[in-house]
Write an enzyme that holds these catalytic residues in place. Sequence first.
Site, PDB file in Angstrom:
ATOM      1  N   HIS A  12      47.552  43.831  43.370  1.00 24.23           N
ATOM      2  CA  HIS A  12      47.376  42.411  43.729  1.00 24.23           C
ATOM      3  C   HIS A  12      48.487  41.606  43.058  1.00 24.23           C
ATOM      4  O   HIS A  12      48.412  41.323  41.863  1.00 24.23           O
ATOM      5  CB  HIS A  12      46.006  41.901  43.262  1.00 24.23           C
ATOM      6  CG  HIS A  12      45.723  40.469  43.612  1.00 24.23           C
ATOM      7  ND1 HIS A  12      44.514  40.065  44.139  1.00 24.23           N
ATOM      8  CD2 HIS A  12      46.468  39.338  43.516  1.00 24.23           C
ATOM      9  CE1 HIS A  12      44.542  38.758  44.354  1.00 24.23           C
ATOM     10  NE2 HIS A  12      45.719  38.286  43.966  1.00 24.23           N
ATOM     11  N   HIS A  14      51.492  38.215  43.690  1.00 29.53           N
ATOM     12  CA  HIS A  14      52.105  37.158  44.493  1.00 29.53           C
ATOM     13  C   HIS A  14      53.601  37.192  44.236  1.00 29.53           C
ATOM     14  O   HIS A  14      54.044  36.875  43.129  1.00 29.53           O
ATOM     15  CB  HIS A  14      51.529  35.788  44.099  1.00 29.53           C
ATOM     16  CG  HIS A  14      50.048  35.709  44.304  1.00 29.53           C
ATOM     17  ND1 HIS A  14      49.491  35.255  45.469  1.00 29.53           N
ATOM     18  CD2 HIS A  14      49.013  36.065  43.514  1.00 29.53           C
ATOM     19  CE1 HIS A  14      48.168  35.325  45.380  1.00 29.53           C
ATOM     20  NE2 HIS A  14      47.863  35.815  44.203  1.00 29.53           N
ATOM     21  N   ARG A  16      55.783  35.550  46.341  1.00 28.76           N
ATOM     22  CA  ARG A  16      56.371  34.338  46.925  1.00 28.76           C
ATOM     23  C   ARG A  16      57.521  34.714  47.875  1.00 28.76           C
ATOM     24  O   ARG A  16      57.576  35.806  48.389  1.00 28.76           O
ATOM     25  CB  ARG A  16      56.849  33.357  45.837  1.00 28.76           C
ATOM     26  CG  ARG A  16      55.853  33.081  44.706  1.00 28.76           C
ATOM     27  CD  ARG A  16      54.532  32.527  45.177  1.00 28.76           C
ATOM     28  NE  ARG A  16      53.747  32.012  44.059  1.00 28.76           N
ATOM     29  CZ  ARG A  16      52.427  31.933  44.064  1.00 28.76           C
ATOM     30  NH1 ARG A  16      51.703  32.344  45.115  1.00 28.76           N
ATOM     31  NH2 ARG A  16      51.788  31.443  43.033  1.00 28.76           N
ATOM     32  N   LYS A  98      43.616  39.998  53.745  1.00 32.28           N
ATOM     33  CA  LYS A  98      43.089  39.185  52.638  1.00 32.28           C
ATOM     34  C   LYS A  98      42.243  38.034  53.158  1.00 32.28           C
ATOM     35  O   LYS A  98      42.673  37.270  54.030  1.00 32.28           O
ATOM     36  CB  LYS A  98      44.256  38.634  51.811  1.00 32.28           C
ATOM     37  CG  LYS A  98      43.848  37.752  50.624  1.00 32.28           C
ATOM     38  CD  LYS A  98      43.212  38.551  49.493  1.00 32.28           C
ATOM     39  CE  LYS A  98      42.691  37.665  48.374  1.00 32.28           C
ATOM     40  NZ  LYS A  98      43.715  37.227  47.437  1.00 32.28           N
ATOM     41  N   HIS A 135      38.983  37.116  48.058  1.00 38.95           N
ATOM     42  CA  HIS A 135      38.986  36.123  46.978  1.00 38.95           C
ATOM     43  C   HIS A 135      37.543  35.651  46.889  1.00 38.95           C
ATOM     44  O   HIS A 135      37.099  34.838  47.698  1.00 38.95           O
ATOM     45  CB  HIS A 135      39.944  34.968  47.267  1.00 38.95           C
ATOM     46  CG  HIS A 135      40.002  33.989  46.124  1.00 38.95           C
ATOM     47  ND1 HIS A 135      41.094  33.880  45.291  1.00 38.95           N
ATOM     48  CD2 HIS A 135      39.085  33.135  45.637  1.00 38.95           C
ATOM     49  CE1 HIS A 135      40.830  32.979  44.351  1.00 38.95           C
ATOM     50  NE2 HIS A 135      39.621  32.505  44.546  1.00 38.95           N
ATOM     51  N   HIS A 173      40.490  40.394  41.649  1.00 39.52           N
ATOM     52  CA  HIS A 173      40.412  39.721  40.344  1.00 39.52           C
ATOM     53  C   HIS A 173      38.981  39.349  39.971  1.00 39.52           C
ATOM     54  O   HIS A 173      38.651  38.176  39.813  1.00 39.52           O
ATOM     55  CB  HIS A 173      41.341  38.508  40.259  1.00 39.52           C
ATOM     56  CG  HIS A 173      41.410  37.641  41.489  1.00 39.52           C
ATOM     57  ND1 HIS A 173      40.302  37.142  42.110  1.00 39.52           N
ATOM     58  CD2 HIS A 173      42.470  37.189  42.191  1.00 39.52           C
ATOM     59  CE1 HIS A 173      40.686  36.420  43.147  1.00 39.52           C
ATOM     60  NE2 HIS A 173      41.993  36.433  43.224  1.00 39.52           N
ATOM     61  N   LEU A 218      42.929  30.822  39.054  1.00 37.39           N
ATOM     62  CA  LEU A 218      41.703  30.991  39.818  1.00 37.39           C
ATOM     63  C   LEU A 218      41.530  32.463  40.169  1.00 37.39           C
ATOM     64  O   LEU A 218      42.523  33.106  40.502  1.00 37.39           O
ATOM     65  CB  LEU A 218      41.747  30.146  41.099  1.00 37.39           C
ATOM     66  CG  LEU A 218      41.593  28.640  40.846  1.00 37.39           C
ATOM     67  CD1 LEU A 218      41.898  27.851  42.106  1.00 37.39           C
ATOM     68  CD2 LEU A 218      40.177  28.318  40.342  1.00 37.39           C
ATOM     69  N   ASP A 246      47.514  39.993  39.676  1.00 36.79           N
ATOM     70  CA  ASP A 246      47.429  38.617  40.187  1.00 36.79           C
ATOM     71  C   ASP A 246      48.514  37.742  39.568  1.00 36.79           C
ATOM     72  O   ASP A 246      48.329  36.528  39.406  1.00 36.79           O
ATOM     73  CB  ASP A 246      46.040  38.003  39.969  1.00 36.79           C
ATOM     74  CG  ASP A 246      45.837  36.728  40.784  1.00 36.79           C
ATOM     75  OD1 ASP A 246      46.546  36.545  41.793  1.00 36.79           O
ATOM     76  OD2 ASP A 246      44.986  35.904  40.401  1.00 36.79           O
ATOM     77  N   HIS A 250      54.318  29.885  39.291  1.00 36.79           N
ATOM     78  CA  HIS A 250      54.481  28.487  39.699  1.00 36.79           C
ATOM     79  C   HIS A 250      55.511  27.886  38.753  1.00 36.79           C
ATOM     80  O   HIS A 250      55.416  28.084  37.538  1.00 36.79           O
ATOM     81  CB  HIS A 250      53.170  27.707  39.549  1.00 36.79           C
ATOM     82  CG  HIS A 250      52.104  28.105  40.523  1.00 36.79           C
ATOM     83  ND1 HIS A 250      52.045  27.599  41.808  1.00 36.79           N
ATOM     84  CD2 HIS A 250      51.066  28.959  40.416  1.00 36.79           C
ATOM     85  CE1 HIS A 250      51.006  28.130  42.439  1.00 36.79           C
ATOM     86  NE2 HIS A 250      50.399  28.967  41.619  1.00 36.79           N
ATOM     87  N   ALA A 262      47.176  26.440  40.015  1.00 35.67           N
ATOM     88  CA  ALA A 262      46.487  27.587  39.416  1.00 35.67           C
ATOM     89  C   ALA A 262      47.356  28.816  39.535  1.00 35.67           C
ATOM     90  O   ALA A 262      47.916  29.086  40.593  1.00 35.67           O
ATOM     91  CB  ALA A 262      45.167  27.817  40.138  1.00 35.67           C
TER      92      ALA A 262
END
Length: 350
Positions: A12, A14, A16, A98, A135, A173, A218, A246, A250, A262
Amino acid sequence: MSITLIRPDDWHVHLRDNAMLHAVLPDTARRFARAIVMPNLKLPVRTTAEALSYRERILAARPMQSAFEPLMTLYLTDNTPIVEIERAKASGYVHAVKYYPAGATTHSDFGVTDIERCYDALAAMEALSLPLLVHGEVTDSAVDIFDREAVFIDRILQRIVARFPRLKIVLEHVTTRDGVEFVGAAPATIAATLTAHHLLLNRNAMFRGGLRPHAYCLPVLKRERHREALVAAAISGNPKFFLGTDSAPHARRTKEAACGCAGLYTAHAGIELYAEVFKEADALARLEGFASLHGPAFYGLAQNRARITLVEESWLVPPEIDLMPAGIADSLVPFRAGEYVGFRIAEAGA
Ligand code: NCD
Ligand code: ZN
């Protein structure tokens, strides 16, 4: 002290897109052979064609000589057609779908408003053995934010499991004792990923000496008794539980804001932080199962052949990572910024 593992995968993450993708991918690619790449781009990855072109952008952003393999996912919407599920499976590159409840988290505006609208898609996924990644938080603002995972399990997840008994589902998560107990008692089709930060921190971390936006993610961090249940699940050897960082970058200015985003960036220490958790629990011998074996078994993929060695040696995490070289006039504040991580990578196989 050192420990050698089959090279781990991140189930899992991200990554981007564009400049941020270029900035963060080397951290993941250095540690993990493969990763399940989340589809919540600003414009989410809703079709197989979009997943395949995103995959090409990830491959193009890999460091030289990296054999890192992105495992793509589709973003489920109220109108994902069955034919898109069939295309996804047939592509060989899309490994899961997802499910973000609409409004649950970063870039979830296109998410599902009512899971019953997706039942045809879920039936197709069940028939084709394409896992559903969840999620698991309700979005009902009347529900206390710390209870949203437990309420999601009661109101929604139980129904999906009962209705689609052969559908593979990952509760992504997982952050609560309730979640761990649900997954532990559920059929073998139900698994969960665990992040390093939920294993390491409880909710006090968000308020240590003041408000700490870099500890806000989150699902939100929970109380200590939940963290303890997560650690117990991670080190249990139960193949239902496996690694999913996860890691969710950011830029600093979007975190340190009146309404901060988050997500925690952990990819720079993506396996090392788990080694700390397992070491602290005197369970380093179970790290390989959790990080390198349970995930591929659940997804029906081969184990990695390469290995990675971790050395128990502290290193200082930089206070920030400059994003300017990637073309973003901002920085990224990594997990443990300005503090130490207790393991480092000695060598990484190809
Ligand atoms: C994730 C993100 O930023 O994309 N944020 C987070 O806090 N984990 C979204 C998600 O996984 O919920
Ligand atoms: Zn995520």
